[in-house]
Structures are given as structure tokens and as C-alpha cells.
Design a protein around this motif. Structure first.
Motif, PDB file in Angstrom:
ATOM      1  N   LEU A  11      73.025  -3.084  21.717  1.00 53.28           N
ATOM      2  CA  LEU A  11      72.584  -2.231  20.610  1.00 53.28           C
ATOM      3  C   LEU A  11      73.728  -1.963  19.647  1.00 53.28           C
ATOM      4  N   ARG A  12      74.912  -1.711  20.191  1.00 57.59           N
ATOM      5  CA  ARG A  12      76.068  -1.443  19.324  1.00 57.59           C
ATOM      6  C   ARG A  12      76.331  -2.645  18.406  1.00 57.59           C
ATOM      7  N   LYS A  13      76.277  -3.830  18.963  1.00 54.80           N
ATOM      8  CA  LYS A  13      76.491  -5.034  18.144  1.00 54.80           C
ATOM      9  C   LYS A  13      75.390  -5.183  17.104  1.00 54.80           C
ATOM     10  N   LEU A  14      74.162  -4.903  17.507  1.00 57.89           N
ATOM     11  CA  LEU A  14      73.027  -5.009  16.599  1.00 57.89           C
ATOM     12  C   LEU A  14      73.197  -4.078  15.405  1.00 57.89           C
ATOM     13  N   VAL A  15      73.546  -2.813  15.682  1.00 57.64           N
ATOM     14  CA  VAL A  15      73.699  -1.833  14.605  1.00 57.64           C
ATOM     15  C   VAL A  15      74.884  -2.187  13.720  1.00 57.64           C
ATOM     16  N   ARG A  16      75.990  -2.593  14.350  1.00 59.32           N
ATOM     17  CA  ARG A  16      77.174  -2.929  13.557  1.00 59.32           C
ATOM     18  C   ARG A  16      76.902  -4.129  12.652  1.00 59.32           C
ATOM     19  N   ASP A  17      76.263  -5.154  13.195  1.00 60.88           N
ATOM     20  CA  ASP A  17      75.944  -6.332  12.385  1.00 60.88           C
ATOM     21  C   ASP A  17      75.017  -5.963  11.231  1.00 60.88           C
ATOM     22  N   PHE A  18      74.022  -5.135  11.526  1.00 56.99           N
ATOM     23  CA  PHE A  18      73.086  -4.714  10.487  1.00 56.99           C
ATOM     24  C   PHE A  18      73.799  -3.936   9.391  1.00 56.99           C
ATOM     25  N   ALA A  19      74.635  -2.974   9.801  1.00 55.69           N
ATOM     26  CA  ALA A  19      75.326  -2.138   8.817  1.00 55.69           C
ATOM     27  C   ALA A  19      76.289  -2.957   7.964  1.00 55.69           C
ATOM     28  N   GLU A  20      76.975  -3.903   8.590  1.00 58.73           N
ATOM     29  CA  GLU A  20      77.931  -4.730   7.835  1.00 58.73           C
ATOM     30  C   GLU A  20      77.221  -5.670   6.862  1.00 58.73           C
ATOM     31  N   LYS A  21      75.996  -6.045   7.187  1.00 57.43           N
ATOM     32  CA  LYS A  21      75.246  -6.965   6.322  1.00 57.43           C
ATOM     33  C   LYS A  21      74.404  -6.236   5.285  1.00 57.43           C
ATOM     34  N   GLU A  22      73.737  -5.166   5.688  1.00 55.57           N
ATOM     35  CA  GLU A  22      72.738  -4.538   4.826  1.00 55.57           C
ATOM     36  C   GLU A  22      73.217  -3.262   4.131  1.00 55.57           C
ATOM     37  N   ILE A  23      74.370  -2.722   4.556  1.00 64.85           N
ATOM     38  CA  ILE A  23      74.843  -1.468   3.963  1.00 64.85           C
ATOM     39  C   ILE A  23      76.215  -1.635   3.315  1.00 64.85           C
ATOM     40  N   GLY A  24      77.191  -2.098   4.077  1.00 64.16           N
ATOM     41  CA  GLY A  24      78.563  -2.195   3.600  1.00 64.16           C
ATOM     42  C   GLY A  24      78.730  -2.874   2.254  1.00 64.16           C
ATOM     43  N   PRO A  25      78.116  -4.046   2.047  1.00 63.04           N
ATOM     44  CA  PRO A  25      78.330  -4.764   0.773  1.00 63.04           C
ATOM     45  C   PRO A  25      77.812  -4.025  -0.462  1.00 63.04           C
ATOM     46  N   TYR A  26      76.933  -3.042  -0.251  1.00 59.37           N
ATOM     47  CA  TYR A  26      76.323  -2.345  -1.384  1.00 59.37           C
ATOM     48  C   TYR A  26      76.905  -0.946  -1.600  1.00 59.37           C
ATOM     49  N   ALA A  27      77.968  -0.632  -0.885  1.00 54.23           N
ATOM     50  CA  ALA A  27      78.534   0.715  -0.935  1.00 54.23           C
ATOM     51  C   ALA A  27      78.894   1.134  -2.355  1.00 54.23           C
ATOM     52  N   ASP A  28      79.616   0.299  -3.066  1.00 55.84           N
ATOM     53  CA  ASP A  28      80.062   0.654  -4.414  1.00 55.84           C
ATOM     54  C   ASP A  28      78.874   0.804  -5.368  1.00 55.84           C
ATOM     55  N   GLU A  29      77.909  -0.086  -5.248  1.00 55.05           N
ATOM     56  CA  GLU A  29      76.725  -0.020  -6.114  1.00 55.05           C
ATOM     57  C   GLU A  29      75.951   1.262  -5.883  1.00 55.05           C
ATOM     58  N   TRP A  30      75.732   1.608  -4.620  1.00 56.61           N
ATOM     59  CA  TRP A  30      74.961   2.803  -4.310  1.00 56.61           C
ATOM     60  C   TRP A  30      75.722   4.073  -4.664  1.00 56.61           C
TER      61      TRP A  30
END
Length: 382
Positions: A11-30
Motif C-alpha cells: 500500500l505504501r508503494k501504491l500511494v507513493r507511486d500515485f502521489a508522485e505521478k498524479e500530484i507532485g508534477p502539478y504542485a506549482d500549477e495548483w
């Protein structure tokens, strides 16, 4: 020692992978937009079963243990931005626990299931323009008229407020003073009379939307009451406990990332012919802060295990929230200072983290409220 299983690590890997792909790259935009697209992000989380980890499978939840909640918020906090982690936390652990534990079957099917499925964004509305920490002084009223509640009042500092499809509203439903006349109501935001008065301009947590809401003769069925009429204060206190635990879990993830990124910078920054990390004051300071983060992490794990055992974790949640807020501010200031001038620039993550960190000592109960609670729990009050 907390017993994380192979499933927990997956689960930890799943959440980390998701966050790095779907959240992190959009931080500045959001951050620039002052909002993240919850109606786009939440369905993606729901596909992975991340919006109802501990909730009953009958409503789309995973029926998982509380350690899964710890992992979810640690990893969301680790990747950031913190405003997104907070907005997700509202959905998973601040607006829905009362509905899951106390709501009728009809309410759960109508409102909890869509929230877990990512089809509906939700929020919790407690704070008002004239009442913050003193929940017993709330003025928003819901007056019964036949089979409806008629709601009038205002709520302030409501996270997810401009995007929410429904709100877990704490309102006064009786003329009793103090906490005896409060109830929790599910209020759809498309209800006539419910209005987003304004979107607030915040110092930090800018990637999440925060609103002032007003209610003018807004009608909802009495059947939208969560649990029993008049018990809303107690239900909300239980919900606050979940919120404080989640905040402490997320804070640890963010602090770990901040220290790691600062150490990496100090290893590459050359001053007087050597890396800054070779300065004993700097590496000793980071080591000391890392030790304190580790202590808070394991305190959180002890809280989670007590929660799983069904014990009262009010003190755990209060102490964890208090220390998380204080430590986050100290780490944010230290990391910014160690980066020097570049750390003060908005283009650097340190500036955002410095602006975000104070909220851990304000939201979900200010440090002073935590100390007030502890002074009574520990007998340090007359």
C-alpha cells in the motif's frame, strides 16, 4: 514495534507511486491556481481504493485497518503539496467519519458511497466568523419546519468549500446553551440558499480551496441528520480526533521530505571550498530534528495501535497534533535558513513549505486548544 505487513508495504508503494505521478508534477500549477481539481483527482484515488480505506465494504470501502490510514497520510504528506494532502484528508478523515459511524443507511447510500467512489467531493463546516475554537458558541441555526430543517448562518475557513458536493454541517438545532443543542447535518451544496460567499486568499496551503459559506433559509430534510438530534457536538469531537491523527501522520511525511531535500542541497552547495553539509552545526541540527521526527513517527504508530485496540486515543491525538505543529514550523524555518537566499525565493520548495507549516498549529485545533485539553486530561488545571 508496529507490525506492518507485506500488504501494508504494498500500500505504501501504491500511494507513493500515485502521489508522485498524479500530484507532485502539478504542485506549482495548483499552487498558482489556488485550487486542485478534486473532481478529477478523487476518481483516480477511488479506483485504487484510497478514499475509504477503513470504511465498510458495503459502502465501497476497503475494510482495512488503521495502519493503512497512517500510510496514506504519511505518503501524501511526503510528496506534497500540503494543501492537496489536506484536501484529501478532509474527504477521507474529517467530513465522512461521522456519516460512516452514525449515519442512517439511507444517508450512507446517498452521500457516503459517492464520496468513497470519488463521485462526490465533501467538506466539513464547523468554524464560523465569530466562533473558532469554542465550538459550543456556534450560531448557525437549523430550525425544524415540518419534515425539514431550515438553516441560516455562515461558516468560515471551509476546506474544499468551493468544490464540495455536500457538507457535514454542525448547526444549532435547539435553544439549549452550549453543546447540548448541536446536531450534524448533511447539506448538499446545490440546496437553494447555500452559497459560496467567497474563496479565501491564504498565506499557505494555496493548492487547496478554502471558502466562506452562507446559508439563507436553506432547507434539508430532517432525515439528513447524522446520528441523533442534539448529539452533534459529541460526534464532531470524535471526528476531530480522526482529523488530528491524520494531520499528525501527514506532518511526519512532510518533515521527512524537507530534511532529506535539505541534506541533498547542502551536499551539493560549496562554500569556502567544501560542501555545506560538512559544517558540524548544520549536520548536527539536521540530525537532532530527524531524531525528533522519528520520535513523533513512532508516537503516531503507538496511537494507531491503540486506536486499533479500541482504546481512547484522545490524548494521543492531542499530543501528536501539538508536537507536529511545533516541529513542522521549526523544521520549515531551519530548512529555509540552511538554503540561504535561494530558500527565500518562491521558485524553491522551501518557501512553500515555510508558508504551509503554520497551519499544522492552527487547523484542527490550535496549539493553545491542545494545551487546554492536555491541562485537563493531566490534572494541571483547577
Amino acid at each position: 514495534m508496529v507490525a506492518f505487513t507485506a500488504e501494508h508495504h504494498d500500500l505504501r508503494k501504491l500511494v507513493r507511486d500515485f502521489a508522485e505521478k498524479e500530484i507532485g508534477p502539478y504542485a506549482d500549477e495548483w499552487e498558482a491556481n489556488g485550487i486542485f481539481p478534486a473532481h478529477e483527482l478523487f476518481p483516480k484515488m477511488a479506483e485504487l481504493g484510497l478514499l475509504g480505506l477503513e470504511y465498510d465494504t458495503a459502502y465501497g470501502g476497503q475494510g482495512a485497518d488503521h495502519l493503512c490510514t497512517v500510510i496514506l497520510h504519511e505518503e501524501l504528506g511526503r510528496v506534497g503539496p500540503a494543501g492537496v494532502a489536506m484536501g484529501i484528508g478532509i474527504q477521507t478523515d474529517m467530513a465522512t467519519p461521522s456519516l460512516h459511524h452514525f449515519g442512517s443507511e439511507e444517508l450512507k447510500q446517498r452521500y457516503l458511497v459517492p464520496a468513497i467512489n470519488g463521485e462526490a467531493v465533501c467538506s466539513v463546516a464547523v468554524t464560523e466568523p465569530d466562533t473558532g475554537s469554542d465550538v459550543t458558541a456556534l450560531r448557525t441555526r437549523a430550525v425544524r419546519d415540518g419534515d425539514d430543517w431550515v438553516i441560516n448562518g455562515a461558516k468560515l475557513y471551509i476546506t474544499n468549500g468551493t468544490q464540495a458536493d455536500w457538507i457535514c454541517l454542525l448547526a444549532r438545532t435547539a435553544d439549549k446553551p452550549g453543546y447540548g443543542g448541536l446536531s450534524q447535518l448533511v447539506v448538499p451544496t446545490d440546496t437553494p440558499g447555500v452559497r459560496v460567499q467567497r474563496k479565501l486568499d491564504k498565506l499557505g496551503m494555496r493548492s487547496s480551496d478554502t471558502a466562506e459559506l452562507t446559508f439563507t433559509d436553506a432547507r434539508v430534510p430532517v432525515s439528513n441528520t447524522i446520528g441523533e438530534v442534539g448529539l452533534g457536538f459529541y460526534q464532531q469531537m470524535s471526528q476531530f480526533q480522526n482529523e488530528r491523527l491524520a494531520l499528525s501522520y501527514a506532518a511526519v511525511g512532510g518533515m521527512e521530505t524537507a530534511l532529506t531535500r535539505t541534506a541533498e542541497y547542502l551536499k551539493t552547495r560549496q562554500v569556502f571550498g567544501k560542501p555545506l553539509i560538512d559544517n558540524q552545526h548544520l549536520n548536527f541540527t539536521l540530525a537532532g530534528l530527524s531524531a525528533r521526527v522519528d520520535m513523533l513517527r513512532h508516537y503516531n504508530y503507538a496511537a494507531a495501535e491503540a486506536y486499533i485496540r479500541g482504546e481512547d486515543v484522545n490524548r494521543f491525538a492531542t499530543v501528536g497534533k501539538l508536537e507536529a505543529g511545533r516541529l513542522a514550523r521549526e523544521i520549515a524555518a531551519t530548512c529555509l535558513q540552511f538554503h540561504g537566499a535561494v530558500g527565500y525565493m518562491e521558485e524553491m520548495w522551501t518557501a512553500r513549505y515555510f508558508r504551509d507549516s503554520p497551519v499544522w498549529s492552527i487547523g484542527g485545533g490550535a496549539d493553545e486548544v491542545m494545551l487546554y485539553v492536555l491541562s485537563r486530561l493531566d490534572g494541571y488545571h483547577a
